[in-house]
Every structure is written in C-alpha cells, then in structure tokens.
Design a protein around this motif. Structure first.
Motif, short mmCIF file in Angstrom:
data_model
loop_
_atom_site.label_atom_id
_atom_site.label_comp_id
_atom_site.label_asym_id
_atom_site.label_seq_id
_atom_site.Cartn_x
_atom_site.Cartn_y
_atom_site.Cartn_z
N GLN A 109 0.81 -1.22 0.00
CA GLN A 109 0.00 0.00 0.00
C GLN A 109 0.85 1.27 0.00
O GLN A 109 0.35 2.34 0.39
N ARG A 110 2.10 1.17 -0.40
CA ARG A 110 2.96 2.36 -0.48
C ARG A 110 3.53 2.46 -1.88
O ARG A 110 4.07 1.48 -2.39
N TRP A 111 3.40 3.62 -2.49
CA TRP A 111 3.90 3.79 -3.86
C TRP A 111 5.32 4.34 -3.82
O TRP A 111 5.61 5.36 -3.22
N SER A 112 6.22 3.62 -4.45
CA SER A 112 7.62 4.04 -4.52
C SER A 112 8.19 3.52 -5.82
O SER A 112 7.92 2.38 -6.22
N VAL A 113 8.97 4.34 -6.49
CA VAL A 113 9.55 3.93 -7.77
C VAL A 113 11.08 4.00 -7.76
O VAL A 113 11.72 3.62 -8.75
N THR A 114 11.69 4.44 -6.65
CA THR A 114 13.14 4.56 -6.59
C THR A 114 13.80 3.20 -6.75
O THR A 114 13.53 2.27 -6.00
N GLY A 115 14.64 3.07 -7.76
CA GLY A 115 15.34 1.83 -8.00
C GLY A 115 14.53 0.78 -8.74
O GLY A 115 15.04 -0.30 -9.04
N ALA A 116 13.27 1.09 -9.04
CA ALA A 116 12.41 0.12 -9.73
C ALA A 116 12.48 0.31 -11.24
O ALA A 116 13.01 1.31 -11.73
N THR A 117 11.94 -0.66 -11.97
CA THR A 117 11.88 -0.61 -13.42
C THR A 117 10.44 -0.45 -13.86
O THR A 117 9.57 -1.22 -13.43
#
Length: 211
Positions: A109-117
């Motif tokens: 339930q937390r949105w995070s894109v750091t380091g993701a593809t």
C-alpha cells in the motif's frame, strides 16, 4: 340542512400537518435511497480501481518474467547474477535486504519507484488517453536474485523434490540436477486510476542457467 364543523380552522390545520408529515417521510425515504445508491456507486468504483491496479501489477510481473526469459533464451549457460546496483536489472538478495529503497518498495500500500523498473510505455501505455481505463502511474517492478535452487554441495531436500527424481525439470534424468536453476523473486506494484490505491504482487521465477 348542513352541519358546520365546530372548529373549521383546526380541521384544516390537522390536514395540513398530516400532509407535511407525509411529505417529510417521502423526502427522508428519497434521501436514504439516494445515499444508498451513492454508496453502491462508491463500492463499485473502489472494486473497479482495485481490479485495474491488480491487472497493472500482474502486467508488471509478466514483463519482469519476460525479461528473465529473454535473458536465458540466449544465455548459453550463463547465469543472470544480481548485484548491488542492479546493473542488469536484478538486485542480489543481500543488496535488496540492505537497500532502503527496496524496503520502501516492497511495503504494501505504499507507492515508490526509486530503483524500480517501469513497464515500458512503448509496449503498454497504462497512462494513455483512455480516461475510462488509464492508471495514475505506469506499473513498476523489482527483481531479486535468490541464488541457485540447489547450491552446489547441498543435500537433496529442496522445493522441487529429491535429486534424481523422474519427470520434473531439473531431475538428473532430464538436466543433470537442479544446480543449473537460479531463482528470482519479482515484486510488482501498480496504482489505481486516481493514485490513492496501490496493489503489490510477487512471483517466483526459476531461470535455467545450464547450456
């Protein structure tokens, strides 16, 4: 001879009060029905948003699995080994465990894109012009390298069964043992249409590093 009521004004007043009471009851019933309809609409909208977010997360899982499949399709026996910077798109398990960005990413339930593809928009644009089906963000994923399915020198107990068992991938009769299988954990996330809902899914993928 007609009989006149003793209190004509009171009789007319009683009828008026009764009519107002019925009108109030009808108004209350109408408001209750309207609120019930609004609640049903809100529930349906939330279910639709959850379904769309889950579809986006599933698409991210499939995209990550395809990335691993495409690597091993031409690997010629090489294994895709993760590292601390995910230089090949895959983190080592140790780096992922120590990476605060990864810890934030896998939190439900937390949105995070750091380091993701991100799922490439050129393949599927989840944030496109279709207002009835678009998501607030492109789905994203991270891949962890969990290492060999059965490390060299390990005993026979493992997820896929006993060494040498027949008729499963990795058995001694089919590929010479499971030491050539490398396991990856994929974590995928997707938002709903308004960005307030986040869906997190995981899958495990085994890549065959043997020739």
């Amino acid at each position: 001879m007609s009989v006149q009521p003793m209190y004509p004004g009171r009789s007319q007043g009683f009828v008026l009060v009764t009519a107002l009471i019925f009108l109030a009851l009808i108004l209350l019933l109408g408001l209750a029905a309207s609120r019930g309809s609004q609640m049903l609409n809100a529930v349906a909208a939330n279910e639709r948003a959850a379904s769309m977010a889950e579809s986006g997360a599933n698409a991210a899982l499939r995209r990550a699995e395809k990335r691993l499949f495409d690597f091993y399709k031409v690997a010629n026996g090489r294994a895709l080994v993760g590292d601390t910077t995910a230089s090949l798109g895959v983190y080592s398990a140790e780096a992922a465990a120590a990476n605060p960005s990864f810890a934030a990413f896998i939190t439900p339930q937390r949105w995070s894109v750091t380091g993701a593809t991100k799922v490439p928009g050129s393949e599927v644009d989840f944030t496109g012009a279709d207002a009835t089906a678009r998501l607030a963000q492109q789905p994203v994923y991270m891949i962890e390298d969990l290492g060999p399915a059965r490390p060299s020198g390990a005993g026979s107990a493992r997820e896929s069964g006993a060494t040498g068992g027949a008729n499963y991938f990795g058995s001694s009769g089919m590929s010479g043992g499971n030491a050539t299988l490398r396991v990856y954990r994929i974590t995928a996330k997707s938002t709903g249409p308004n960005g307030q809902l986040v869906k997190t899914l995981q899958s495990v993928y085994a890549g065959h590093a043997g020739s």
